[in-house]
Design a protein around this motif. Structure first.
Motif, PDB file in Angstrom:
ATOM      1  N   VAL A   8      -1.334  -8.051  12.205  1.00 31.33           N
ATOM      2  CA  VAL A   8      -1.429  -8.286  10.759  1.00 31.33           C
ATOM      3  C   VAL A   8      -0.016  -8.387  10.199  1.00 31.33           C
ATOM      4  O   VAL A   8       0.757  -7.423  10.290  1.00 31.33           O
ATOM      5  N   THR A   9       0.341  -9.524   9.621  1.00 34.05           N
ATOM      6  CA  THR A   9       1.649  -9.626   8.967  1.00 34.05           C
ATOM      7  C   THR A   9       1.540  -9.084   7.545  1.00 34.05           C
ATOM      8  O   THR A   9       0.478  -9.141   6.928  1.00 34.05           O
ATOM      9  N   GLY A  10       2.641  -8.544   7.045  1.00 38.76           N
ATOM     10  CA  GLY A  10       2.605  -7.941   5.716  1.00 38.76           C
ATOM     11  C   GLY A  10       1.629  -6.779   5.674  1.00 38.76           C
ATOM     12  O   GLY A  10       0.858  -6.653   4.726  1.00 38.76           O
ATOM     13  N   GLY A  11       1.694  -5.913   6.692  1.00 35.60           N
ATOM     14  CA  GLY A  11       0.688  -4.859   6.829  1.00 35.60           C
ATOM     15  C   GLY A  11       1.083  -3.517   6.268  1.00 35.60           C
ATOM     16  O   GLY A  11       0.457  -2.508   6.612  1.00 35.60           O
ATOM     17  N   THR A  12       2.074  -3.456   5.392  1.00 31.39           N
ATOM     18  CA  THR A  12       2.537  -2.155   4.900  1.00 31.39           C
ATOM     19  C   THR A  12       2.073  -1.830   3.481  1.00 31.39           C
ATOM     20  O   THR A  12       2.350  -0.746   2.978  1.00 31.39           O
ATOM     21  N   ARG A  35       8.920  -6.034   6.205  1.00 29.77           N
ATOM     22  CA  ARG A  35      10.355  -6.326   6.197  1.00 29.77           C
ATOM     23  C   ARG A  35      11.221  -5.079   6.072  1.00 29.77           C
ATOM     24  O   ARG A  35      12.406  -5.121   6.385  1.00 29.77           O
ATOM     25  N   SER A  36      10.637  -3.963   5.625  1.00 33.72           N
ATOM     26  CA  SER A  36      11.386  -2.719   5.465  1.00 33.72           C
ATOM     27  C   SER A  36      11.127  -1.801   6.653  1.00 33.72           C
ATOM     28  O   SER A  36       9.987  -1.388   6.892  1.00 33.72           O
ATOM     29  N   VAL A  43       4.167   3.775   7.719  1.00 34.10           N
ATOM     30  CA  VAL A  43       2.776   3.372   7.937  1.00 34.10           C
ATOM     31  C   VAL A  43       2.344   3.664   9.371  1.00 34.10           C
ATOM     32  O   VAL A  43       1.230   4.141   9.617  1.00 34.10           O
ATOM     33  N   ALA A  44       3.232   3.396  10.333  1.00 34.92           N
ATOM     34  CA  ALA A  44       2.901   3.671  11.730  1.00 34.92           C
ATOM     35  C   ALA A  44       2.648   5.156  11.947  1.00 34.92           C
ATOM     36  O   ALA A  44       1.758   5.541  12.718  1.00 34.92           O
ATOM     37  N   THR A  54       9.418  -4.268  12.535  1.00 30.95           N
ATOM     38  CA  THR A  54      10.145  -4.819  11.397  1.00 30.95           C
ATOM     39  C   THR A  54      10.377  -6.302  11.635  1.00 30.95           C
ATOM     40  O   THR A  54      10.952  -6.699  12.654  1.00 30.95           O
ATOM     41  N   ALA A  55       9.874  -7.130  10.707  1.00 34.24           N
ATOM     42  CA  ALA A  55       9.978  -8.579  10.912  1.00 34.24           C
ATOM     43  C   ALA A  55       9.918  -9.303   9.582  1.00 34.24           C
ATOM     44  O   ALA A  55       9.203  -8.889   8.663  1.00 34.24           O
ATOM     45  N   ASP A  56      10.660 -10.392   9.495  1.00 29.27           N
ATOM     46  CA  ASP A  56      10.606 -11.317   8.364  1.00 29.27           C
ATOM     47  C   ASP A  56       9.889 -12.569   8.866  1.00 29.27           C
ATOM     48  O   ASP A  56      10.397 -13.287   9.732  1.00 29.27           O
ATOM     49  N   VAL A  57       8.697 -12.836   8.337  1.00 30.92           N
ATOM     50  CA  VAL A  57       7.886 -13.925   8.883  1.00 30.92           C
ATOM     51  C   VAL A  57       8.435 -15.310   8.548  1.00 30.92           C
ATOM     52  O   VAL A  57       7.910 -16.305   9.044  1.00 30.92           O
TER      53      VAL A  57
END
Length: 265
Positions: A8-12, A35-36, A43-44, A54-57
């Motif tokens: 899931v991207t943007g999962g925070t 991204r943070s 969250v993890a 941590t990733a910028d899609v």
């Protein structure tokens, strides 16, 4: 349904976080990104068993790393949900700060297009998989002043998904690798309620209380149907036209206040 590996991207936060929780509750193994680094770690820690990255899609390199991290940890990726997105200030297009407009377009459309390109190539090599692209206001052609940039990106997401489904079919991949629409409808998050004056919000709140729902109501239903799968190019939609019509028809008898708790706090 259980046992699938889901990214899931943007999962925070918002719908993405709700989906992460819901997939885990349904027995899936979940990898998510944000991204943070601090937020990803938080969250993890909150949801045991998940893998946060941590990733910028908008970065192909980050997307490739996200896939590689998921496969290294769990062997494969069965489902990829492109949820990451943002909106802009509710202003005419020419009044939106350039950097803000560029970020919305690059994230909502550019990032999603790159994710589809990277992930579908990997799924084709893997031999199976499903990509779900998150729709939003404007996907169905509806328009509203102040949302031109955001709505245009979501309209484009629908075209991209439909066209990609045709590409998969033409390439003879659609029996094993698929792409789908995921439509959550109106969900009470910062994305829905931001940038209203108190007076404006009092007006739109009436509509929100008829058509909108909370994250914890919508995401378990969405997650269940994503795990169940569907044919290439299919759509899972929470707020259908029929459901919206029924809600308007019964609004006078079914008073809801989705914002009562936040107002009280």
């Amino acid at each position: 349904m259980s046992g699938k590996v889901v990214v899931v991207t943007g999962g925070t936060r918002g719908i993405g976080l709700g989906l992460v929780r819901s997939f885990v509750d349904l027995g899936a193994t979940v990898v998510f990104c944000g991204r943070s680094a601090a937020t990803v770690e938080a969250v993890a820690a909150e949801i045991p068993g998940t893998l946060g990255v941590t990733a910028d899609v908008t970065s192909r390199a980050d997307l490739e790393n996200l896939w590689d991290r998921a496969v290294a940890a769990f062997g494969q990726v069965d489902i990829w949900v492109n949820n990451a997105g943002r909106s802009h200030a509710r202003k005419p297009l020419w009044q939106i700060p350039a950097a803000e407009l560029d970020e919305v377009i690059d994230l909502n459309l550019g990032g999603l297009a790159r994710a589809n390109a990277v992930v579908l190539a990997r799924m084709a090599e893997q031999g199976h998989g499903a990509v779900w692209n998150m729709e939003g206001y404007g996907s169905d052609g509806m328009m509203q002043s102040g949302l031109t940039g955001y709505g245009a990106t979501k309209r484009a997401v629908t075209y991209l998904t439909d066209s990609t489904a045709k590409d998969l079919d033409a390439a003879g991949l659609a029996e094993k690798v698929t792409v789908h629409h995921l439509s959550p409808g109106m969900v009470v998050t910062d994305l829905l309620t931001h940038d209203y004056t108190p007076e404006e919000f009092e007006k739109v709140k009436k509509i929100f209380n008829i058509l909108a729902d909370k994250v914890e109501t919508v995401t378990p239903w969405l997650a269940q149907r994503v795990l169940a799968g569907g044919s290439n190019g299919s759509r899972v939609a929470w707020l259908t036209k029929g459901k919206a019509a029924r809600r308007f028809a019964t609004a006078a008898f079914n008073k809801r206040d989705l914002f009562a708790e936040s107002a009280a706090s």
